[in-house]
Design an enzyme around this catalytic site. Sequence first.
Site, PDB file in Angstrom:
ATOM      1  N   ASP A   1       3.465  -3.189  -8.206  1.00 39.76           N
ATOM      2  CA  ASP A   1       4.173  -3.366  -6.894  1.00 39.76           C
ATOM      3  C   ASP A   1       5.613  -3.578  -7.149  1.00 39.76           C
ATOM      4  OD1 ASP A   1       2.168  -4.202  -4.469  1.00 39.76           O
ATOM      5  OD2 ASP A   1       1.459  -4.974  -6.478  1.00 39.76           O
TER       6      ASP A   1
ATOM      7  N   GLU B   1       0.849  -1.269   0.080  1.00 40.43           N
ATOM      8  CA  GLU B   1       0.181  -0.124   0.117  1.00 40.43           C
ATOM      9  C   GLU B   1       0.857   1.133  -0.104  1.00 40.43           C
ATOM     10  OE1 GLU B   1      -3.320  -0.412  -0.594  1.00 40.43           O
ATOM     11  OE2 GLU B   1      -3.031  -2.545  -0.324  1.00 40.43           O
TER      12      GLU B   1
ATOM     13  N   ASP C   1      -4.987  -8.453   1.378  1.00 45.19           N
ATOM     14  CA  ASP C   1      -5.082  -8.575   0.019  1.00 45.19           C
ATOM     15  C   ASP C   1      -4.002  -9.897  -0.024  1.00 45.19           C
ATOM     16  OD1 ASP C   1      -6.768  -6.574  -0.717  1.00 45.19           O
ATOM     17  OD2 ASP C   1      -5.017  -5.300  -1.264  1.00 45.19           O
TER      18      ASP C   1
END
Length: 266
Positions: A178, A81, A241
């Site tokens: 990511d 995040e 997640d």
Amino acid sequence: VSDASGCSMIALLHTGAAKFPPNLLSRSRQAVSPLFPAGVLEGFCSIVSRKLASHGFGASMAAMSSFPPQRYHYFLVLDFEATCDKPQIHPQEIIEFPILKLNGRTMEIESTFHMYVQPVVHPQLTPFCTELTGIIQGMVDGQPSLQQVLERVDEWMAKEGLLDPSVKSIFVTCGDWDLKVMLPGQCQYLGLPVADYFKQWINLKKAYSFAMGSWPKNGLLDMNKGLNLQHIGRPHSGIDDCKNIANIMKTLAHRGFIFKQTSKPF
């Protein structure tokens, strides 16, 4: 010899009974029961089954009957995040850094790395970011910098045996962002090196599309729906997640899917 083979068969049926179709299980037991006096077979073989189970035989048999061999010993499930707003702020900075170590044979979670990270360019989280991720200011204030967190990741990788050249592991992410965009971009901005183990990964969206024949436009939500799975936790929580990714991977593996690297070499 017949006694030993008969009991071995029943022991196997006991340790993996849940994996056999009921009609096959019944026929197999009937086939070997004439070899033993009444009552002896079940009692003796239950002892053998417990002995096998005590050495992990039952668990390993169940695992082997459930999942095909994967190409990797471990899957490292990761979901960052980062700071965000509308319109988007630049540079974005990682604020949650979770990794789940998934055993490639059993597809079970063996270890967890989870840290929050203090942003330095935009240290104050926006209301939009907190609403999206559930991360409040107090969760990142006073936390280690990205450089410090990366050092701790390396220590965790070493402790878990993941830096051993004989151990094959690979990161798994929901998308390419990511490890293709976020981590290398922030490391470049801060002048930090990117470890080689972050340079190859499996994009779960691509793996799912190969397995199921459709692209998950809405990411984890579509994948859970397509596999009839309940969503775990809060969307856009990094650790939650990761748990959803691990659950989807386990389900696909149970269906016979073999995971392969999807990223191109750096």
